[in-house]
Design a protein around this motif. Sequence first.
Motif, PDB file in Angstrom:
ATOM      1  N   GLN A 266      22.004  16.556  19.880  1.00 45.79           N
ATOM      2  CA  GLN A 266      20.926  17.546  19.878  1.00 45.79           C
ATOM      3  C   GLN A 266      20.326  17.657  18.472  1.00 45.79           C
ATOM      4  O   GLN A 266      19.112  17.700  18.313  1.00 45.79           O
ATOM      5  CB  GLN A 266      21.442  18.910  20.339  1.00 45.79           C
ATOM      6  N   ALA A 267      21.188  17.704  17.464  1.00 48.65           N
ATOM      7  CA  ALA A 267      20.714  17.778  16.074  1.00 48.65           C
ATOM      8  C   ALA A 267      19.920  16.533  15.720  1.00 48.65           C
ATOM      9  O   ALA A 267      18.889  16.610  15.032  1.00 48.65           O
ATOM     10  CB  ALA A 267      21.904  17.954  15.119  1.00 48.65           C
ATOM     11  N   GLN A 268      20.372  15.376  16.213  1.00 49.93           N
ATOM     12  CA  GLN A 268      19.660  14.134  15.940  1.00 49.93           C
ATOM     13  C   GLN A 268      18.283  14.139  16.615  1.00 49.93           C
ATOM     14  O   GLN A 268      17.300  13.689  16.028  1.00 49.93           O
ATOM     15  CB  GLN A 268      20.488  12.937  16.412  1.00 49.93           C
ATOM     16  N   GLU A 269      18.207  14.671  17.821  1.00 55.82           N
ATOM     17  CA  GLU A 269      16.909  14.777  18.503  1.00 55.82           C
ATOM     18  C   GLU A 269      15.954  15.689  17.744  1.00 55.82           C
ATOM     19  O   GLU A 269      14.762  15.389  17.624  1.00 55.82           O
ATOM     20  CB  GLU A 269      17.097  15.292  19.934  1.00 55.82           C
ATOM     21  N   ARG A 270      16.476  16.819  17.224  1.00 52.74           N
ATOM     22  CA  ARG A 270      15.621  17.721  16.441  1.00 52.74           C
ATOM     23  C   ARG A 270      15.120  17.038  15.178  1.00 52.74           C
ATOM     24  O   ARG A 270      13.949  17.168  14.805  1.00 52.74           O
ATOM     25  CB  ARG A 270      16.384  19.007  16.093  1.00 52.74           C
ATOM     26  N   LEU A 271      15.992  16.276  14.516  1.00 47.96           N
ATOM     27  CA  LEU A 271      15.586  15.562  13.310  1.00 47.96           C
ATOM     28  C   LEU A 271      14.556  14.485  13.640  1.00 47.96           C
ATOM     29  O   LEU A 271      13.578  14.303  12.905  1.00 47.96           O
ATOM     30  CB  LEU A 271      16.810  14.939  12.621  1.00 47.96           C
ATOM     31  N   THR A 272      14.744  13.795  14.743  1.00 52.94           N
ATOM     32  CA  THR A 272      13.778  12.777  15.172  1.00 52.94           C
ATOM     33  C   THR A 272      12.412  13.413  15.412  1.00 52.94           C
ATOM     34  O   THR A 272      11.378  12.840  15.063  1.00 52.94           O
ATOM     35  CB  THR A 272      14.276  12.062  16.447  1.00 52.94           C
ATOM     36  N   LYS A 273      12.406  14.614  15.984  1.00 54.08           N
ATOM     37  CA  LYS A 273      11.144  15.325  16.224  1.00 54.08           C
ATOM     38  C   LYS A 273      10.470  15.672  14.894  1.00 54.08           C
ATOM     39  O   LYS A 273       9.248  15.568  14.767  1.00 54.08           O
ATOM     40  CB  LYS A 273      11.410  16.588  17.053  1.00 54.08           C
TER      41      LYS A 273
ATOM     42  N   GLU B 150       8.870  12.572  13.718  1.00 55.57           N
ATOM     43  CA  GLU B 150       7.681  12.260  14.506  1.00 55.57           C
ATOM     44  C   GLU B 150       6.486  13.112  14.072  1.00 55.57           C
ATOM     45  O   GLU B 150       5.370  12.595  13.943  1.00 55.57           O
ATOM     46  CB  GLU B 150       7.970  12.483  15.989  1.00 55.57           C
ATOM     47  N   LEU B 151       6.722  14.392  13.847  1.00 60.60           N
ATOM     48  CA  LEU B 151       5.624  15.305  13.538  1.00 60.60           C
ATOM     49  C   LEU B 151       5.210  15.290  12.067  1.00 60.60           C
ATOM     50  O   LEU B 151       4.021  15.339  11.750  1.00 60.60           O
ATOM     51  CB  LEU B 151       6.000  16.732  13.956  1.00 60.60           C
ATOM     52  N   GLN B 152       6.193  15.229  11.170  1.00 63.03           N
ATOM     53  CA  GLN B 152       5.883  15.368   9.742  1.00 63.03           C
ATOM     54  C   GLN B 152       5.788  14.038   9.000  1.00 63.03           C
ATOM     55  O   GLN B 152       5.153  13.978   7.938  1.00 63.03           O
ATOM     56  CB  GLN B 152       6.924  16.260   9.074  1.00 63.03           C
ATOM     57  N   TYR B 153       6.418  12.995   9.527  1.00 61.20           N
ATOM     58  CA  TYR B 153       6.422  11.688   8.873  1.00 61.20           C
ATOM     59  C   TYR B 153       6.141  10.606   9.916  1.00 61.20           C
ATOM     60  O   TYR B 153       7.010   9.790  10.227  1.00 61.20           O
ATOM     61  CB  TYR B 153       7.768  11.441   8.184  1.00 61.20           C
ATOM     62  N   PRO B 154       4.933  10.604  10.493  1.00 57.65           N
ATOM     63  CA  PRO B 154       4.640   9.702  11.624  1.00 57.65           C
ATOM     64  C   PRO B 154       4.775   8.219  11.284  1.00 57.65           C
ATOM     65  O   PRO B 154       5.167   7.432  12.140  1.00 57.65           O
ATOM     66  CB  PRO B 154       3.206  10.066  12.013  1.00 57.65           C
ATOM     67  N   HIS B 155       4.479   7.836  10.039  1.00 60.19           N
ATOM     68  CA  HIS B 155       4.607   6.417   9.681  1.00 60.19           C
ATOM     69  C   HIS B 155       6.076   5.994   9.711  1.00 60.19           C
ATOM     70  O   HIS B 155       6.423   4.931  10.237  1.00 60.19           O
ATOM     71  CB  HIS B 155       3.978   6.161   8.316  1.00 60.19           C
TER      72      HIS B 155
END
Length: 185
Positions: free
Chosen positions: A97-104, A107-112
């Motif tokens: 769950q923590a990894q999914e939040r970090l992935t989000k 995705e949102l703040q560092y799209p590249h």
Amino acid sequence: AIDIVFQLYHDTKEVHYKELAFAYAESNKALLLLENINEQLARGLKGLPDSLVERDKQLRLDIAFYEKKVLDVTGSPSAKDSSKIANWKGQLFDLRQAQERLTKIFELQYPHFYKLKYQQEQIDLSVIRQQLAERQQALIEYFFGDEKIYIFLLTETQMEVFSVAYSSKLNEQIEQLRQAVSSLP
């Protein structure tokens, strides 16, 4: 996902479920390799905080640690200690769950960075089959799930999928094989 589509295949005998199981297994392997390669590329990006990169790395290490603990006791006499296994699986759930939040966040703040690290193309089974036909070969693939090992046999015209219960003895044999291979001159 592989467990589910494997069970759907056995319940329905619909071939596309075997192919979907294979695609999931291959995607998982490809994703791990691609993540590793792209992570090295992405680390060179400017503006990505070291703390997030370190958090991502630590989460992956912790997840691997608990996955190994669960795998090591599955099928062994100590598997009877279900409270310990349940605790490890709970830890895994929280870490994922923590990894999914970090992935989000990526995705949102560092799209590249997200694009380099996480996006991948789907596998094309017809291309693999064509290559097997040209070489007159078959492909045997293995995928280690939480409690089972899935074995895929793919030829130009057919695919078979088998599952085998995971045992700690197999893990020991694999480790012996790795050591034997790594000690070759």
